[in-house]
Design a protein around this motif. Structure first.
Motif, short mmCIF file in Angstrom:
data_model
loop_
_atom_site.label_atom_id
_atom_site.label_comp_id
_atom_site.label_asym_id
_atom_site.label_seq_id
_atom_site.Cartn_x
_atom_site.Cartn_y
_atom_site.Cartn_z
N THR A 5 0.86 -1.18 0.00
CA THR A 5 0.00 0.00 0.00
C THR A 5 0.89 1.23 0.00
O THR A 5 1.76 1.39 0.86
N TYR A 6 0.69 2.11 -0.99
CA TYR A 6 1.46 3.34 -1.07
C TYR A 6 0.78 4.44 -0.26
O TYR A 6 -0.33 4.27 0.25
N ASN A 7 1.43 5.58 -0.16
CA ASN A 7 0.91 6.67 0.67
C ASN A 7 -0.42 7.21 0.16
O ASN A 7 -1.23 7.72 0.95
N SER A 8 -0.67 7.08 -1.12
CA SER A 8 -1.93 7.53 -1.70
C SER A 8 -3.09 6.61 -1.35
O SER A 8 -4.24 6.95 -1.59
N GLY A 9 -2.78 5.43 -0.78
CA GLY A 9 -3.80 4.42 -0.53
C GLY A 9 -3.89 3.39 -1.65
O GLY A 9 -4.55 2.36 -1.49
N ARG A 10 -3.22 3.67 -2.77
CA ARG A 10 -3.23 2.72 -3.88
C ARG A 10 -2.43 1.48 -3.51
O ARG A 10 -1.40 1.56 -2.86
N ARG A 11 -2.91 0.32 -3.96
CA ARG A 11 -2.21 -0.94 -3.72
C ARG A 11 -1.71 -1.49 -5.05
O ARG A 11 -2.42 -1.43 -6.06
N PHE A 28 14.55 12.73 8.92
CA PHE A 28 13.47 11.93 9.49
C PHE A 28 12.52 11.39 8.43
O PHE A 28 11.83 10.39 8.65
N ASN A 29 12.46 12.05 7.28
CA ASN A 29 11.50 11.63 6.26
C ASN A 29 11.89 10.35 5.54
O ASN A 29 11.07 9.78 4.82
N GLN A 30 13.12 9.89 5.72
CA GLN A 30 13.48 8.60 5.14
C GLN A 30 12.79 7.44 5.86
O GLN A 30 12.85 6.31 5.40
N ALA A 31 12.14 7.74 6.98
CA ALA A 31 11.42 6.70 7.71
C ALA A 31 10.00 6.51 7.20
O ALA A 31 9.28 5.63 7.68
N ASN A 32 9.57 7.32 6.23
CA ASN A 32 8.20 7.22 5.74
C ASN A 32 7.99 5.99 4.86
O ASN A 32 8.94 5.45 4.27
N ARG A 33 6.75 5.59 4.74
CA ARG A 33 6.37 4.52 3.82
C ARG A 33 6.80 4.89 2.39
O ARG A 33 6.60 6.03 1.94
N ASP A 34 7.38 3.92 1.71
CA ASP A 34 7.79 4.09 0.31
C ASP A 34 8.86 5.16 0.12
O ASP A 34 9.07 5.65 -0.99
N GLU A 57 5.47 14.80 -2.28
CA GLU A 57 4.59 13.88 -2.99
C GLU A 57 3.56 13.22 -2.08
O GLU A 57 2.67 12.50 -2.54
N PHE A 58 3.67 13.46 -0.77
CA PHE A 58 2.73 12.88 0.18
C PHE A 58 1.44 13.69 0.23
O PHE A 58 1.45 14.91 0.04
N PRO A 59 0.30 13.03 0.52
CA PRO A 59 -0.91 13.81 0.79
C PRO A 59 -0.72 14.62 2.07
O PRO A 59 0.13 14.31 2.90
N LYS A 60 -1.51 15.68 2.21
CA LYS A 60 -1.45 16.49 3.42
C LYS A 60 -1.77 15.60 4.62
O LYS A 60 -2.76 14.88 4.63
N MET A 61 -0.88 15.63 5.64
CA MET A 61 -1.00 14.75 6.78
C MET A 61 -1.54 15.48 8.00
O MET A 61 -1.33 16.69 8.16
N PRO A 62 -2.24 14.77 8.89
CA PRO A 62 -2.80 15.42 10.09
C PRO A 62 -1.72 16.09 10.93
O PRO A 62 -0.68 15.50 11.21
#
Length: 341
Positions: A92-98, A231-237, A320-325
């Motif tokens: 699952t990518y950050n967009s929610g797409r699989r 710190f952003n290297q810890a994100n999904r994908d 490239e990430f969606p706006k996060m809470p």
């Protein structure tokens, strides 16, 4: 006229496999004359530790149709016609797409990647059994203008102390360029966002102790001559060059695991496609058994909550990430709208 082609025979879990290599004499690193065939032989020589560090997990391949310095692109999904020993796993990518993502599990698969003009391997921090929960906490120590490898070494020692205080055991490798990567094996009990918050907590603690030498500032204009704790290297994908992966740099450098007691004297430029096989034969793999001693991120998450209570909130995500809470505005500080006087 048919293009030149050779066949390499390598062992695998199902017996020997034959892998074709076209254009074996094509030069990939022009300054050193390293060819596609030599890169393939390197992959055979390091296949054991390379697969231990990068196999059985989603991986992106950075491919160069010509040579380093030329155009490149990333492959994430298994291409049409890939051999059956090149596996995949749905992520699952950050967009929610699989979508299916490549997985390398044997030497033949790494040679196939070389045949597909891969130079850099970018593995996820999670395994195929559970791609949503990382098994590694990863921190990239990235030198900024005015700093270099020596400053990254100093930051790495400080970071090691911070992570040990949090109950984790850090391992270190060169990035293959000017920086260092610090990994901690962790139990896969939390998903990527939690692990990112744990990394931010460790980075902020390091920044408190070394304020003149490291920074967590996302915007380059705010970093100054300090090591950026990415710190952003810890994100999904979001990935970094894997252990024993070559880099697409003129010197054919390799992202190389090292022992902590050799860190101060290391010359990262000496770790290359040509030197690493002999180093492994002489010293073995410093990262052998890394995942056998996994820790927990509970203490770091307590630090994260402590910092939230003190008013230190979420940090920016990659564009490239969606706006996060809770994320602050994604605007460069010098371009932010100033309040009316």
């Amino acid at each position: 006229m048919a293009s030149e082609r050779i066949t390499l025979t390598v062992p695998g879990p199902a017996g020997d496999r034959e892998v074709g290599l076209s254009s074996p004499n094509r030069v990939i690193w022009p300054e050193l004359g390293i060819t596609k065939h030599e890169l393939a032989e390197y992959m055979i020589a390091v296949s054991g530790p390379l697969l231990t560090a990068n196999g059985d997990r989603p991986v992106s391949l950075e491919r160069f149709p010509d040579a380093v310095g030329g155009e490149s692109f990333f492959s994430k999904n298994p291409p049409k016609g890939a051999p059956d020993y090149v596996e995949s796993v749905t992520v699952t990518y950050n967009s929610g797409r699989r979508h299916p993502q490549l997985v390398l599990t044997e030497t033949a698969a790494t040679l196939w990647a070389v045949q597909m003009n891969t130079i850099v391997f970018h593995p996820w921090a999670s395994l195929t059994a559970n791609t949503d929960n990382p098994v590694e906490l990863r921190i990239d120590l990235d030198p900024q203008p005015g700093t270099g490898f020596a400053q990254a070494v100093s930051a790495a020692h400080g970071l090691r102390e911070v992570l040990r205080e949090a109950g984790l055991e850090p391992w270190v490798k060169t990035s293959g360029n000017r920086g260092l990567h610090v990994f901690c094996p962790i139990e896969p009990t939390h998903e990527f966002l939690d692990v990112r918050h744990a990394v931010i907590a460790a980075a902020r603690e390091l920044e408190r102790r070394m304020p003149d030498r490291v920074t967590t500032k996302w915007w380059k204009e705010e970093r100054g001559e300090r090591i950026f704790v990415d710190f952003n290297q810890a994100n999904r994908d979001r990935t970094m060059a894997g252990a024993y992966s070559p880099r697409a740099l003129a010197g054919a450098s390799v992202s190389t695991p090292i022992e902590w007691d050799e860190l101060d004297a290391v010359d990262p430029a000496s770790f290359t496609v040509r030197s690493i096989p002999a180093r492994l034969a002489e010293r073995g793999d410093p990262w052998a058994g890394l995942l056998e001693r996994s820790g927990r991120i509970d203490t770091l998450l307590q630090w994260w909550e402590r910092d939230l209570a003190a008013g230190l909130g979420e940090l920016p995500f990659p564009p490239e990430f969606p706006k996060m809470p809770g994320e602050p505005p994604r605007v460069q500080p010098s371009r932010a709208r100033k309040p009316d006087a």
